[in-house]
Every structure is written in C-alpha cells, then in structure tokens.
Enzyme design. Structure first.
Site, PDB file in Angstrom:
ATOM      1  N   LYS A  91       0.853  -1.190   0.000  1.00 56.58           N
ATOM      2  CA  LYS A  91       0.000   0.000   0.000  1.00 56.58           C
ATOM      3  C   LYS A  91       0.882   1.230   0.000  1.00 56.58           C
ATOM      4  CE  LYS A  91      -4.495   0.658  -0.032  1.00 56.58           C
ATOM      5  NZ  LYS A  91      -5.447  -0.158  -0.826  1.00 56.58           N
TER       6      LYS A  91
ATOM      7  N   GLY B  98     -17.933   7.612  -3.671  1.00 57.97           N
ATOM      8  CA  GLY B  98     -16.910   7.548  -4.703  1.00 57.97           C
ATOM      9  C   GLY B  98     -17.241   6.415  -5.662  1.00 57.97           C
ATOM     10  N   ASN B  99     -16.245   5.971  -6.428  1.00 53.32           N
ATOM     11  CA  ASN B  99     -16.488   4.914  -7.416  1.00 53.32           C
ATOM     12  C   ASN B  99     -17.061   3.653  -6.798  1.00 53.32           C
ATOM     13  OD1 ASN B  99     -15.857   6.111  -9.830  1.00 53.32           O
ATOM     14  ND2 ASN B  99     -13.779   5.305  -9.947  1.00 53.32           N
TER      15      ASN B  99
END
Length: 427
Positions: free
Chosen positions: A106, A220-221
């Site tokens: 990450k 969001g998406n």
C-alpha cells in the site's frame, strides 16, 4: 470505551485472534504480523505560485510470498504510516482470499488533492515515483488508485516510471485509463464485486434483493457502482452519506422512496462529494453525516474509510439490519465484531467482498503484460466467477465450523500465505 483506533493494531488483533485459533507456529506468526519493507520519504512539490511544499509519503510492502506486492496509493490529509501498514496487511489477505498470485502492499501521500491544481497533482505523482522507482516494477510492486487518486494520477506515475526506466512497462501500475493500458470494467470492479458477494449471500439465506433496502456511506467509485448494481437487482437505497466539499462537512442524503443513483451521480464531483443545495432542490432530506447508520434498512454498506462501525455507534444500528457489506477497508473495529455477531448480523468482511478491485487490477496487469485486452463482458464474467468462488469458500467454511465470516476468510487467507512462506523456506 475506546474511541481512538489505530488501524494497524486492529489489523494485528484480527490476525492474532485467528492465528491463535489455527495454532499458527510462533515464528510464522511473528513474521506475518509485520511488514517486510517500509519506505517513508518526502516529496518536494513545486507549487503554482513558485513556492515548494514538502509532502510526507509512504510505500509499505507487507508480504510478497505469493507474488508481486499489489496495493493502491491513497491521497489523504490524515494519512499515517499505521494506516498504510494496516492496508498493506489487509491487501495480503485480500489477494490470498480470492486466490490471485499477488502479495500485499500500500502507499499513501499526506495531502488533500482537492486543494491542489492539476499541475501540482502531476508534479506530486511524478515525485512519488522518482523517490521509490527502484522498489516498483511489474514483477516487484504494482501500485493502483485508492482514496482520492484516479486513473490520470496512475498514468502520470506510469509515464514517470517508463521515462526513468527507458522502456515501456504498462504492467507497472494498474487503474490506468482505458486505451492507455487500462482494463475495461476496472472502474466498476470494486463496487460490483461487493454486490456479487451480496447477491450470492442473499441467495444462500433466501432473501430476494427486491425485498431489501440499504444505506451507504461514501459516494466515490466503489459506492456508486455498488449502488448501481444493487438497485439493478431490485434493491432500494434510501440514504447516502458523503462529504460536501464547499463546507467540508459530511451529510446523509435521504429519500425514503429510494434514491435515484443516476441523479445523485449527476450532482457529485470527482471526489465523491454531493452538492448539498442541488440535493435539496431534488427533494432529498439532508441529515447529519453519521445518520446513514441509523436508517431502517436491511443492509448497511460502509464504503468510505476505516473505523466507522464501533461500539460507540453500535446502539444506533437498526434492529432490522441483517447484513453489513464492508466495501471500505477496515470499517468495523475488532471490539464491535462481537456485538454484531451476538446481534446476528452477517458481516461480509472487507478483504473478501471488496476484493473486486484488486482482482480486476490483476486482470489489467495480465492484459498489460501480454499486450492483449479483453472486452468488458469477459472481464466482468471473470470477476463475478472469481468473487463468487471466493465467497462460497468462505461461506461454506463459516457454516461448517460455526465461524464468524471474517474469521473464516482470515483462516483461508492466512493458511494460503503461510503455506507460500513455508514453501519458499523463509520461516
């Protein structure tokens, strides 16, 4: 009652509980509790006014025994090393749970991209890659978009990597624009993946989607496409909670007759913020941001940030709630899992149900590396097959052993990673 949660401590606690249950060897347990590699660095960014702003950044690799590290890069003003550590660890389990040959990593930059011009964002992205390009690569560590980062950011990063490397490496980064090495279906993948698992769960428990209602945190998406597919199945979204950018305040937008998802999409910005005034004009009630939790619904879908469902807010959850779909990473704190379990709420754990994104990222990586691309129907068919297969394995183990679904998912993931570590002779 604890109110300040450290995400990495949460991730380690979840791991420790399952490691104890499966009697994982002490040496293996200690190895898997920590990241293998951490990069903490700064990025000097030339601002439009001629000044230079120095940003803190991270890239953390938890484990790559099963394949190259995979994981997004988050842009957030409150990003921390422990958040990135936790997310990298969860990525390891996520890739293992859906059985794709990747490890967990990450990244993060402490910034608010909403306050940066396009040029400043580009210089930040290129600076990130310049700082750590030796640790990146299609067979080493493959970033992707995450919170407040997008396909344009990924393309700038890929271009910078290729400029440094002096060759073309489209598989070095995923989440790129379609036509520039990106995969069809990638935008929808995480949200759709959540609903593929929900759809199969509803089938298993005999509850038709058309008889359910849901409340969602985030827009969001991930949240948008989860909402689109859920409503296509016949479900009703009654509330959506998200930030309103002009006043930096979270609101819950409610319409008890059912939110029109396309309508809400038409009044949101690229960061998932819904325009409050336009929502009011369209007849939505505007409530406090955390009211999404208290709605009279069957399903809660946290699709924003970690540590949102805690013992402090647990009493607000309606007795009607039967299922929590963890579209976000780490939205439920470990001390709330037992409360949900006692209440009989089925939790679709994050690293199972939101693994559609990394699964499609893997598809993109494969397509980029072989320079051959699939049509959207093929991508989504592969995605649904993989997500359903992973869900069935977790669900069947949970029923067989009488386990909370998060624990069942962890058992499968940890066993796969520890086996890879053993076979490599690392521990």
């Amino acid at each position: 009652m604890k109110t300040n949660y450290n995400p990495f401590e949460n991730a380690q606690l979840q791991f420790d509980n399952v490691a104890e249950y499966i009697e994982l060897d002490g040496g293996m347990r200690e190895f898997l509790r920590q990241p293998m590699l951490e990069l903490h660095f700064t990025i000097p960014v030339k601002m439009d006014d001629g000044t230079t702003k120095t940003l803190q950044a991270y890239r953390i690799r938890h484990n790559d025994a099963r394949g190259p590290a995979k994981g997004g890069i988050r842009f957030h003003p409150h990003e921390t090393a422990d958040t990135v550590r936790a997310l990298a660890m969860w990525m390891t389990w996520k890739c293992a749970c859906v059985d794709i040959p990747l490890g967990g990593g990450k990244g993060g930059i402490v910034c608010d991209p909403r306050l940066l011009s396009k040029g400043e964002q580009e210089r930040m992205c290129r600076g990130y890659v310049r700082a750590i390009h030796k640790q990146l690569g299609p067979n080493e560590d493959v970033p992707a978009p995450d919170v407040m980062s997008n396909s344009q950011h990924m393309l700038w990063m890929m271009d910078e990597y290729e400029t440094i490397a002096g060759s073309r490496y489209p598989g070095v980064i995923t989440g790129k624009p379609v036509g520039m090495g990106g995969s069809l279906g990638r935008t929808e993948a995480t949200g759709y993946g959540c609903i593929y698992t929900l759809k199969d769960l509803l089938r298993q428990i005999g509850l038709p989607a058309k008889d359910t209602a849901a409340s969602i945190q985030g827009f969001g998406n991930v949240a948008e496409y989860a909402a689109r597919m859920y409503t296509d199945l016949g479900g009703k979204v009654v509330a959506v909670s998200c930030w309103n950018q002009p006043d930096s305040t979270a609101y819950t937008f409610r319409k008890t007759s059912g939110c029109d998802i396309a309508e809400l999409v038409s009044i949101k910005d690229v960061f998932g913020s819904i325009d409050k005034e336009k929502a009011l004009a369209l007849g939505y009630e505007v409530l406090p941001g955390d009211d999404w939790l208290a709605q009279d619904v069957d399903i809660l879908i946290p699709a924003a940030l970690e540590n949102q469902i805690t013992p402090a807010v647990f009493p607000r959850i309606s007795d009607r709630v039967k299922i929590i779909v963890e579209a976000a990473n780490g939205p439920t704190t470990p001390d709330c899992d037992s409360l949900l379990k006692d209440k009989g709420v089925i939790v679709l754990p994050d690293f199972l149900c939101n693994a559609g994104g990394v699964t499609c990222s893997y598809f993109e990586q494969v397509q980029s590396n072989m320079n051959y691309f699939w049509d959207k129907a093929e991508v989504l068919n592969k995605l649904e097959y993989g997500m359903t297969k992973a869900f069935r394995a977790v669900y069947e183990l949970s029923k067989e052993k009488g386990l909370y679904m998060r624990d069942a998912a962890y058992i499968i993931a940890i066993n796969r990673v520890s086996q890879a570590v053993k076979l490599r002779g690392w521990v």
